[in-house]
Design an enzyme around this catalytic site. Sequence first.
Site, PDB file in Angstrom:
ATOM      1  N   HIS A 544       0.840  -1.212   0.000  1.00 27.76           N
ATOM      2  CA  HIS A 544       0.000   0.000   0.000  1.00 27.76           C
ATOM      3  C   HIS A 544       0.869   1.253   0.000  1.00 27.76           C
ATOM      4  O   HIS A 544       0.950   1.987   0.985  1.00 27.76           O
ATOM      5  CB  HIS A 544      -0.945  -0.008   1.201  1.00 27.76           C
ATOM      6  N   HIS A 548       1.085   1.412  -5.776  1.00 24.07           N
ATOM      7  CA  HIS A 548      -0.248   0.799  -5.824  1.00 24.07           C
ATOM      8  C   HIS A 548      -1.288   1.826  -6.254  1.00 24.07           C
ATOM      9  O   HIS A 548      -2.170   1.526  -7.077  1.00 24.07           O
ATOM     10  CB  HIS A 548      -0.606   0.226  -4.459  1.00 24.07           C
ATOM     11  N   HIS A 584      -7.075   7.035  -2.888  1.00 30.22           N
ATOM     12  CA  HIS A 584      -7.931   6.035  -2.246  1.00 30.22           C
ATOM     13  C   HIS A 584      -7.247   5.302  -1.092  1.00 30.22           C
ATOM     14  O   HIS A 584      -7.928   4.732  -0.232  1.00 30.22           O
ATOM     15  CB  HIS A 584      -8.432   5.022  -3.288  1.00 30.22           C
ATOM     16  N   ASP A 585      -5.910   5.265  -1.037  1.00 30.38           N
ATOM     17  CA  ASP A 585      -5.197   4.609   0.073  1.00 30.38           C
ATOM     18  C   ASP A 585      -4.223   5.580   0.745  1.00 30.38           C
ATOM     19  O   ASP A 585      -3.188   5.159   1.293  1.00 30.38           O
ATOM     20  CB  ASP A 585      -4.441   3.372  -0.421  1.00 30.38           C
ATOM     21  N   ASP A 714      -9.013  -1.459  -7.876  1.00 33.28           N
ATOM     22  CA  ASP A 714      -8.273  -1.610  -6.623  1.00 33.28           C
ATOM     23  C   ASP A 714      -7.698  -3.013  -6.458  1.00 33.28           C
ATOM     24  O   ASP A 714      -6.641  -3.190  -5.838  1.00 33.28           O
ATOM     25  CB  ASP A 714      -9.193  -1.271  -5.445  1.00 33.28           C
TER      26      ASP A 714
END
Length: 817
Positions: A544, A548, A584-585, A714
Site C-alpha cells: 500500500h 499501488h 484512495h489509500d 483496486d
Amino acid sequence: MGCAPSVHISSEAPGAYLGGKEAEGAQDPWALLEGTGALAPTFPADPYLPRGKIAVSDLQFGPMRFHPDQLQVLLVFNKEDNQCKAFRQACDQAGFKCTLTKEMQAVLACFLSAHHDIVILDHRNPRQLDARALCRAIRSSKVSENTVIIGVVRRRDGDLPVMPLISAGFTRRYVENPSLLACYTELLQLQFGEVRSQLKLRACNSIFTALEKSQDAIEITGQDHLVQYVNPAFETTMGCDSHELIGKELAKLPAAEKKSELFDTINACIKTGKGWQGVYCARNGDNTQQDVKVIPVNGQGGKIRHYVSIIRLSDRNSKAEKMPRSIRTDSQTDSQLGKLRDRRKSSVGARSVGSRASEVANQRRHSSLARIQSVTMEAPITKVINIISAAQENSSVSVTEALDRALEILRTTELYSPQFGAKDEDPHANDLIGGLISDGLRRLSGNEYALSAKIPPRASSSIITPMSLHDVPLHIAEALENEDSWDFDIFELEAATQKRALSYLAMKIFARFGVCELLKCPETTLRLWLQVIESTYHASNPYHNSSHAADVLHATSYFLSQDRVKRALDSVDEAAALIAAVVHDLDHPGRTNPFLCNSDSELALLYNDFAVLESHHASLAFQLTLRDDKSNIFKNMERSDYRTLRQAIIDMVLATEMTKHFEHVNKFANSVVKPLAELEEREETEAVRADINAMLRTPENRSMIKRMMIKCADVSNPCRPLEQCIQWAARISEEYFSQTDEEKQRNLPVVMPAFDRKTCSIPKSQMSFISYFIIDMYDAWDNFVDLPVLLHHLDNNFRYWKDLDEMSVRGLRPPPN
C-alpha cells in the site's frame, strides 16, 4: 475492433499465393499444373463435390430449419509456407472466406472482429508462434464456444498424445501435409462435421430463450430421474430456486407441504416411463388447479433419455395470453441441451435473465477457477426481486406498474448484503473474511498503533516535483509510452522515477482526460498537489504505497476509456474517478482495519471502528488539498460543482472498503447488468437505444458504475500479466506477514493466521482470493464493459498458482529444474 495491417483477406484465384524463394522446388500438384489447363488431380472426382464452391443446403435441427452463412476461416501462421498456401487455396476452392494473420498480437483482435467458424493455428514451431497460448486466448473470449480450432503439428509429432492440445482448447489436430487435396478434404470434413454440429448448438440459444420466457412451468429430468433443467416459471410454481432443484430427484426435494403432492405426481409418472396428462388439484386447501403434462423423450438406442414436465395454471379468469402447451423434442439434441444450459443462478444473477444474459453465461465458463464451496453468498433480496419479476408476467397493467415501483424501491436501498458463512476447509478463505470483510472485532487494550489521526506535516521541499509533461526525462517518457494499454508495466515506471510513479503517471492521465480544464486548475497547482499526495503515501509499505495508487489510477483510466463506461459517465464523473484512484489509500499504514480496531488506534476510536482506513483516506485527502492554495486543485471551482465532485470522490473511496464488497457487486449485477441485458435483448430501435442511454445515465446507476469501477481497479492484480501479478502477490503477502509478526509480538488477536511467513502457501492464498473475491466481481464487470484480455490474464494467473500448489510449492515461483 478491426484486424491489424498484417491480416489479409483472401480474394485471389487459387495458385496466386505460390512464389518467391519459399515456393521454389515446391511439389504441390496445383503449382505443377499451373498454366497447363489441366485439372488438378488432387481434387476428388466426385460428381457431388464439383470443383469450386460447394452448395450448402439448409440445416435441419429437429423441427427448426435455417440457412448457414458463408463459413469464415482464420489462418494463423508465422510465415506463408506451402502448408499455409495449401489451406488458403483450399478455402478458395471450397468457397470459404479466408483471413490470414502472421502476427501473434493481431490474432485475438482479428477473431473478435469476425467471429470465425474455423481457426487453424500453426503449432509446428512453438518458439516462433505459441499456438497453445493463442488457443487459450481465443477460448477465453465470449464468442468462441462454438468455434472449431485446429492445430497443425509436425509429422514427427503425429504420434504424440492429443490431450495437451485438447486441454488447451483445440478441437482436433492436423498432421502437417501441404497437399491441396488433404487440406481441401480436411475443410470439407470440418464443414459437414464439427462446424455443422456447432451451428446447431448455436441455434439452441433461441430454444432456451423460448423456454426461459414461457409462462408454462417447464422441467426436464434425465433417465436417472434427476432434474436437469427448470425455467423461471417452474421455480415460481414450486417456490424453489433452480440451485435447489437441479441435480436432485423431485421426490427428495425439501418442497413446501402444499407442493409435495404435485412433486409426487410428476415423479410417479417419470418412474413408470410413460407419458401422462391431467389436471392436478391439491387436497390441502390450495384451490389452484394445474394442468400437468409429462412427456418421455427417446434418445440414443431408442431408450428414454429425458422427461419433459409442463405445468400450466388452469385459471379461467387469468388475463394472461395463452401460450402453446406442447414442446417438440428431437433425439439428436438431447445430449446437447444439457451441456448448453449450465444455468448458474447466484446472488450476482448477472447471467440468469433474458436470452442475452443466458448466452453470456453459456459462452464463458472459468472451469479452472473453482468457486470456494464452503461459502454461500445468496442475498435474500435477490430472491424477492426474482419472485416479483416472475409475478409481473401474469399480472394486470396496474399490478405490473405497482410491482415496478416496488422493484425500484428495492433496488435503491441497502438490502444487498449476502448471508455467508465459511467452514474450516479453507483457512485462507476464512482469514480473508476475517481480515477484509469483518469490521466489528472486539478491541483489546494495549499500546496504540503509531498511525496518527492528525494531519501529516507538509511535504519536504527537497522532494523532487515532477516536471511538465514537455520536460519529462527521456527514460521516464519511454516508460510512460503505452500507459493507455492494459499491459502497461507500472514496475518499470516505478524504477525509472525512483518510486515516484504516481505523480508522473497522473500528470499524463489527467492531461489526457482534460482534468485541469474541468477544474480550472493550472498545471503547476496540479503538480504541487500530486507532490503532496504522493509524499503522504508510506514508501516503506511493501504494497500500500504510491505505486499501488498509480496502478489503481492506470486501471481506472483504462476502464474510463471503454465504450460502455464512456456512454454512462460524464467529464465530472471521470475527474472524480481519477482523483479518487489517486487518494484512495492515502496515508495507509500497511495494516488492515481489524488490526487498527484491535490495537485501539486513534483512527479506530475516531471513526468508531467503522470503515476506519477508508474514512481516513477520504478525509485526509481533502484536508491536505484545502490547507494550501498553492496546491488546492479545487479552489477555482464553483461551490455547487465542488460539492458534487467531493461527494463523488468520497463515495468511491468508501466503496473500496471490503465489508460491503458483496453488497456492491450484487447491487451492480441486479440493478445495472440485468436490466441492461433485458433492454438489449429487445429488437434494436431508436426507442430502445434511448431507454438504454436513460438507464445508464440515472444518478443511482452512475454511482454504482463508479463504485464497481474503482473496486475492480483496486484489486486488478490477478488480471494483470503474469509477471506483474507475481510481483503484486509478493508485496501484499509480505505486508500481511509483517502484520501477523506484529500481532504476535504485541499479543494482539492474529486476524489472518494463515499469513504466517513460516507456513503460508502464497499460491493457496492467491487462489482463495481470486475464487472468493475476484471471479464474480469481474464476471459482472465484464458483462457490462467486455474485457476479454483481462479475463484471459485471470485464467492464466489462476492456472499458474494452481500449478504451483499442485507441486506443493509455497513460494512465488517453481523450483529451478
